[in-house]
Every structure is written in C-alpha cells, then in structure tokens.
Design a protein around this motif. Structure first.
Motif, PDB file in Angstrom:
ATOM      1  N   THR A 108       1.058  -0.099   2.969  1.00 29.28           N
ATOM      2  CA  THR A 108       1.179  -1.127   4.020  1.00 29.28           C
ATOM      3  C   THR A 108       0.028  -2.134   3.947  1.00 29.28           C
ATOM      4  O   THR A 108       0.238  -3.356   4.034  1.00 29.28           O
ATOM      5  CB  THR A 108       1.204  -0.456   5.396  1.00 29.28           C
ATOM      6  OG1 THR A 108       2.287   0.473   5.466  1.00 29.28           O
ATOM      7  CG2 THR A 108       1.358  -1.490   6.508  1.00 29.28           C
ATOM      8  N   GLU A 111       0.507  -4.398   0.978  1.00 31.65           N
ATOM      9  CA  GLU A 111       1.531  -5.430   1.221  1.00 31.65           C
ATOM     10  C   GLU A 111       0.977  -6.564   2.079  1.00 31.65           C
ATOM     11  O   GLU A 111       1.239  -7.749   1.828  1.00 31.65           O
ATOM     12  CB  GLU A 111       2.748  -4.782   1.902  1.00 31.65           C
ATOM     13  CG  GLU A 111       3.543  -3.876   0.976  1.00 31.65           C
ATOM     14  CD  GLU A 111       4.660  -3.143   1.709  1.00 31.65           C
ATOM     15  OE1 GLU A 111       4.624  -3.138   2.968  1.00 31.65           O
ATOM     16  OE2 GLU A 111       5.540  -2.578   1.046  1.00 31.65           O
ATOM     17  N   LEU A 152      -0.895  -3.351  -4.932  1.00 33.58           N
ATOM     18  CA  LEU A 152       0.336  -2.898  -4.285  1.00 33.58           C
ATOM     19  C   LEU A 152       1.123  -1.973  -5.219  1.00 33.58           C
ATOM     20  O   LEU A 152       1.664  -0.953  -4.780  1.00 33.58           O
ATOM     21  CB  LEU A 152       1.182  -4.116  -3.884  1.00 33.58           C
ATOM     22  CG  LEU A 152       2.537  -3.784  -3.259  1.00 33.58           C
ATOM     23  CD1 LEU A 152       2.349  -2.969  -1.972  1.00 33.58           C
ATOM     24  CD2 LEU A 152       3.328  -5.076  -2.979  1.00 33.58           C
ATOM     25  N   ARG A 156       2.027   1.966  -4.403  1.00 37.59           N
ATOM     26  CA  ARG A 156       3.388   2.510  -4.396  1.00 37.59           C
ATOM     27  C   ARG A 156       3.533   3.692  -5.370  1.00 37.59           C
ATOM     28  O   ARG A 156       4.198   4.677  -5.055  1.00 37.59           O
ATOM     29  CB  ARG A 156       4.378   1.406  -4.749  1.00 37.59           C
ATOM     30  CG  ARG A 156       4.567   0.390  -3.610  1.00 37.59           C
ATOM     31  CD  ARG A 156       5.414  -0.765  -4.051  1.00 37.59           C
ATOM     32  NE  ARG A 156       5.681  -1.659  -2.913  1.00 37.59           N
ATOM     33  CZ  ARG A 156       6.258  -2.870  -3.025  1.00 37.59           C
ATOM     34  NH1 ARG A 156       6.604  -3.322  -4.236  1.00 37.59           N
ATOM     35  NH2 ARG A 156       6.479  -3.591  -1.952  1.00 37.59           N
TER      36      ARG A 156
END
Length: 370
Positions: A108, A111, A152, A156
């Motif tokens: 989060t 992002e 990012l 992930r």
C-alpha cells in the motif's frame, strides 16, 4: 522220584547262579576302545578374518525443506529412481499473520509513493518541455519514478512469498518445491500430504521429506575383533556373503580400517569398510546384513591333518601313529612329535613328523567286547 526232582532243582539253581555270575562279569569288563584311522592329505589352507556388518549406500542424502509449511502433494514414493532436480514433494506455506499484514502495508505504501512520484514526474516532464526545468532535474525525476516502480514490484513479490512461498518470476527456484539433490533411488518417504514440516535451520535439523541414495555405489561397513585387525590393510580382496541372497558371493575391496577402537558390551572392535562390486542382474537393498571374509594367508599343496587328531602338550604337538596292522582288532599306537604350520580352524598344516601314507589315530568309537 522226590530225589530226582531235588537233583534237577539243584542243577537248575546252579546253572542260574553261574549264568548270573557270567552276565555280571561280562558287564563289569571295560569296553574295548576302537579308533578311526585318518591319513594326512595334500590340501590348500587359507586363513580368514571374518567381519560382520551390513551393506549400505556410500552416498545417502536426507532431503529437507528450506521452508516451513504443510505438505500439499507427494510426487514420489519409495523405490522410485529420481534424477537431480526432480520434484519429490510440494509444500504449501502457511503465512504468519504479522508478516502478511506487514507485507500488505508495504504494498500500500509503495502504491501511494509511486502515485505521488508519477505525478511529480509528469509536472517535471511538462516543465522540461517548456525549457523551465534543466535536463539534470528531469533525469532525477525519471530515476525517482523508476525506483518507485521497482519498490512496488518488490513489495508485491514479497507479499506473494509471504502468502504462497513463491513468485511468478522465480517459480523454478521456489523453496516450496522440494527437489532431489542427487541422482539415485528413494529409500524412504516418511511424510504424507497434510503433514506439517519445519525448515532446516541453526536450531533444528528440519523435517526429512525423503531419503535418497545412489544404489549403484554400495559399501560394506562392519567390525572385526582386535585380535584380527593387525592382519588387515587397505587393498585386500574381500568376499561378501549376504544372508538374504542365497548362493550369491560378491567381490569387494577393503578400503578402510579404523585407527581407533570402539567398545561394545566390553568387546573391543575396529570398524572396517569395503567397496562392493555388484554385478548386473543383482539388486542389493540398503541395510542387508553381510559377512565379509578376508583371506590373510594362504598355503597350497601342503600336508594337512584335522586339528581334532592333534595333541598339544607343553608347547609341543603330537600325533598317535598306528603301529599294529589295520585289520587287527587290537590297535596299538606310537606317540610321535610333529611340526605344524598354518591352520584354518579345521585343518592344520604338518611340516615335519609324518608322511602322507601314515595311519593316524582319529576319533574313537567304543565297541563292547563280545
């Protein structure tokens, strides 16, 4: 008439009395001892050292996981042959809630950071096209955007690892796929689908997924008594007999004699190892019990006698040589000193004292005198 009956009764009583005395006299006489006759023979003697042990694969590997979790699938079973890299089982990761929450939070944040960096880069790019922003500032903006995108992607992938133990980019290197580390045969698969497994680490050996061994490279491991170890050295030929394989004798070569003894129930023994040569068509299972026979000394074409016919007295060895004709019932013997050599535990080499045709007293047989 009465007189005749008395006379007959007296004669009968006397006969019975004499018969009883004769029977008792015969029973009291010692039985005559008769001996078998043994002749020396030319034979080959070999002295052996026997080691008891078992046949084991030289290379036996315990396959352990590098990640903790639940066994999702077992792909192989005991007895199957595998190549290095073959998948034996797969493990499903059970995520730890704290790590999962931290990984989701990192995604989060990445992002949000990427969105902000992209907006700043777009403004910088517009100003650079108008000539307001220098090329150096524009390059710094592009680098910041690339860093945000990479952060990012890493976040992930980290979340995928926490949740599944695998990422799509490196799925061929995943720790969730437990692979064989050598070529060989699977000896044991002690786990089943659904079992929990623990990864190998500093404080724990980890759960064994499978045992894999190279069954083409076998080794005998046994022990010999301390009285025999001095006769052994590396390179000596060995004959192996395996109880589970009837009428099969395997060739081996002694390759190791332990320099230090071990004590088992008060008995001092030394470990020995021998490389086993397994011919085509014979399958030797791991753990077969075996006896190894090592020839330490050999004599061919020597005169031998059974050890049972020899007499040992005050450091000297004697035999009883028959002096009477063999066909006579009464046997007479002459005690003769002989010189001995090698023994195989049953027969003894005779170097001096008797000839090949000399009749030697053997085991005795008791025959009652008639």
């Amino acid at each position: 008439m009465k007189k005749i009956i008395k006379i007959l009764s007296g004669v009968l009583f006397a006969a019975l009395l004499l018969g009883a005395f004769w029977f008792l006299w015969q029973k009291s006489r010692p039985a005559k001892t008769h001996y078998d006759i043994v002749r020396p023979k030319v034979d080959t003697l070999r002295q052996h050292v026997i080691a008891t042990g078992k046949v084991e694969p030289r290379d036996e590997v315990l396959i352990k996981p590098q990640i903790s979790g639940i066994v999702a699938e077992v792909c192989k079973e005991a007895g199957q042959t595998v190549r290095k890299g073959d998948i034996i089982a797969t493990v499903k990761v059970v995520p730890e809630m704290g790590q999962l929450s931290s990984a989701e939070s990192r995604v989060t944040v990445a992002e949000i950071t990427l969105a902000q960096t992209r907006r700043e880069h777009n403004r910088t790019e517009t100003l650079h096209e108008r000539g307001v922003v220098s090329d150096e500032e524009y390059e710094q903006s592009r680098a910041a955007l690339a860093k945000a995108e990479e952060e990012l992607r890493n976040a992930r992938e980290n979340m995928e690892i926490v949740k599944n133990g695998i990422t799509q980019r490196y799925k061929e290197l995943s720790n969730t796929q437990i692979r064989s580390t050598i070529d060989g045969m699977i000896l044991d698969v002690p786990i089943k689908a659904g079992n929990s497994v623990i990864q190998a680490n500093t404080f724990n050996d980890g759960t064994t997924i499978a045992t894999v061994a190279d069954m083409t490279n076998m080794q005998f491991q046994g022990k010999v008594d301390e009285t025999d170890v001095g006769k052994l050295h590396a390179g000596m030929p060995v004959k192996l007999t395996i109880g589970a394989l009837q009428d099969v004798e395997l060739d081996a070569e002694l390759e190791y004699v332990a320099p230090k003894a071990s004590e088992d129930n008060g008995v001092i023994t030394f470990e020995v190892k021998a490389a086993v040569n397994i011919p085509e068509g014979i399958f030797v299972r791991a753990g077969y019990s075996a006896n190894a026979s090592v020839t330490t000394e050999s004599r061919e074409g020597v005169l031998t006698l059974p050890e049972s016919v020899l007499e040992f007295d005050e450091g000297k060895t004697y035999v009883q040589v028959l002096t009477s004709p063999e066909e006579e019932e009464e046997q007479t013997f002459e005690r003769r000193e002989v010189s001995i050599g090698l023994s195989d535990g049953i027969n003894m080499e005779i170097t001096e004292g008797v000839a090949e045709d000399d009749p030697i007293r053997g085991p005795k047989q008791e025959k009652p005198k008639k």
